[in-house]
Scaffold this motif. Structure first.
Motif: not given
Length: 274
Positions: A90-115
């Motif tokens: 569970v996230l707490a006040d003062g934490d920092i989280i990096s979220i990485d995400c990927g998706a495929i459409v018709d066999g082709w990929h996208g990939d990105a991350a944010i903090t």
């Protein structure tokens, strides 16, 4: 589909446009998650939101089932650099989280991350995340057709070194992307300009600097996925996938194609018309 030297996949215009569709799913999912990050939410809840949004957009999560990974996102908190498995945390006040995400459409990929900061976060962590994101955009701005891959690496490193004493993670790097999530070539986050494969039209690369507040030394936890700093200090991660056109860099996972951030650096966005 043509493969150049070093196993680099060269995409057609139509394939790049499909990658843009996947990239938009990723970009919209990350913006949704940015708004959901708050103290009291678990990383598993963020993962469920992401999977629902990816699938309802007509795409498939890239990460789920990848070499046995159980999440649709990587959720890396505080001293976790990358590959954090969503779960009961569970996230707490003062934490920092990096979220990485990927998706495929018709066999082709996208990939990105944010903090993303959780609530009120120490300024030193906000600065760490800012420099990381800035360095990524300088990498895109340095990329030119006919240039070399390490032009990107050098631009990232130069910005970090000029603005901080942060650690630059060397063990995990960016990568080619296309019909698979991870492809040649590797895209290091430091190096000397003028080296590496030539940047040509049809290449697509995921650029992803990872910085640490202390030393870059790291290890993988017993779950065989989560990578953490050895000294327990915070880490951040930012990523976008992009391609090059004669007009410039086109950031496939940025909702505006990268136009806003590239303009700040005096560089044109190379978006293709649908």
């Amino acid at each position: 589909m043509i493969f150049k030297d070093r196993g680099i996949e060269i995409k057609t215009r139509e394939q790049i446009l499909t990658m843009r569709k996947a990239g938009l799913v990723v970009g919209r999912t990350l913006e949704l998650l940015r708004g959901e990050v708050k103290a009291g939410i678990s990383t598993a809840e963020l993962d469920a939101i992401a999977e629902d949004n990816i699938r309802s957009s007509g795409a498939t999560p890239s990460f789920k089932g990848y070499h046995g990974f159980t999440g649709s996102i990587c959720a890396s908190v505080n001293a976790e650099i990358v590959h954090g498995i969503p779960g009961d945390r569970v996230l707490a006040d003062g934490d920092i989280i990096s979220i990485d995400c990927g998706a495929i459409v018709d066999g082709w990929h996208g990939d990105a991350a944010i903090t993303v900061p959780v609530g009120t976060v120490d300024q030193e962590l906000l600065d760490l995340a800012r420099v990381c994101e800035e360095s990524m955009w300088r990498g895109f701005a340095a990329a030119k057709l006919g240039g070399r891959l390490y032009d990107i690496s050098a631009a990232i490193e130069n910005h970090v070194r000029a603005n901080s004493s942060y650690g630059i993670v060397e063990d995990f790097v960016g990568h080619g992307i296309g019909s698979a999530m991870h492809q040649p070539p590797n895209v290091p986050n430091l190096g000397r300009a003028g080296r590496g494969p030539k940047l040509v039209e049809g290449m697509a690369l995921a650029v992803e600097p990872m910085l640490t507040l202390g030393k870059q030394d790291n290890h993988t936890l017993e779950d065989d996925w989560t990578v953490v700093t050895d000294d327990g200090k915070a880490a951040v991660h930012t990523e976008h996938s992009f391609t090059l056109t004669p007009q410039g860099s086109w950031v496939l996972t940025a909702l505006d194609g990268g136009e806003t951030e590239l303009a700040k650096l005096g560089v044109s966005c190379g978006a293709l018309a649908d």
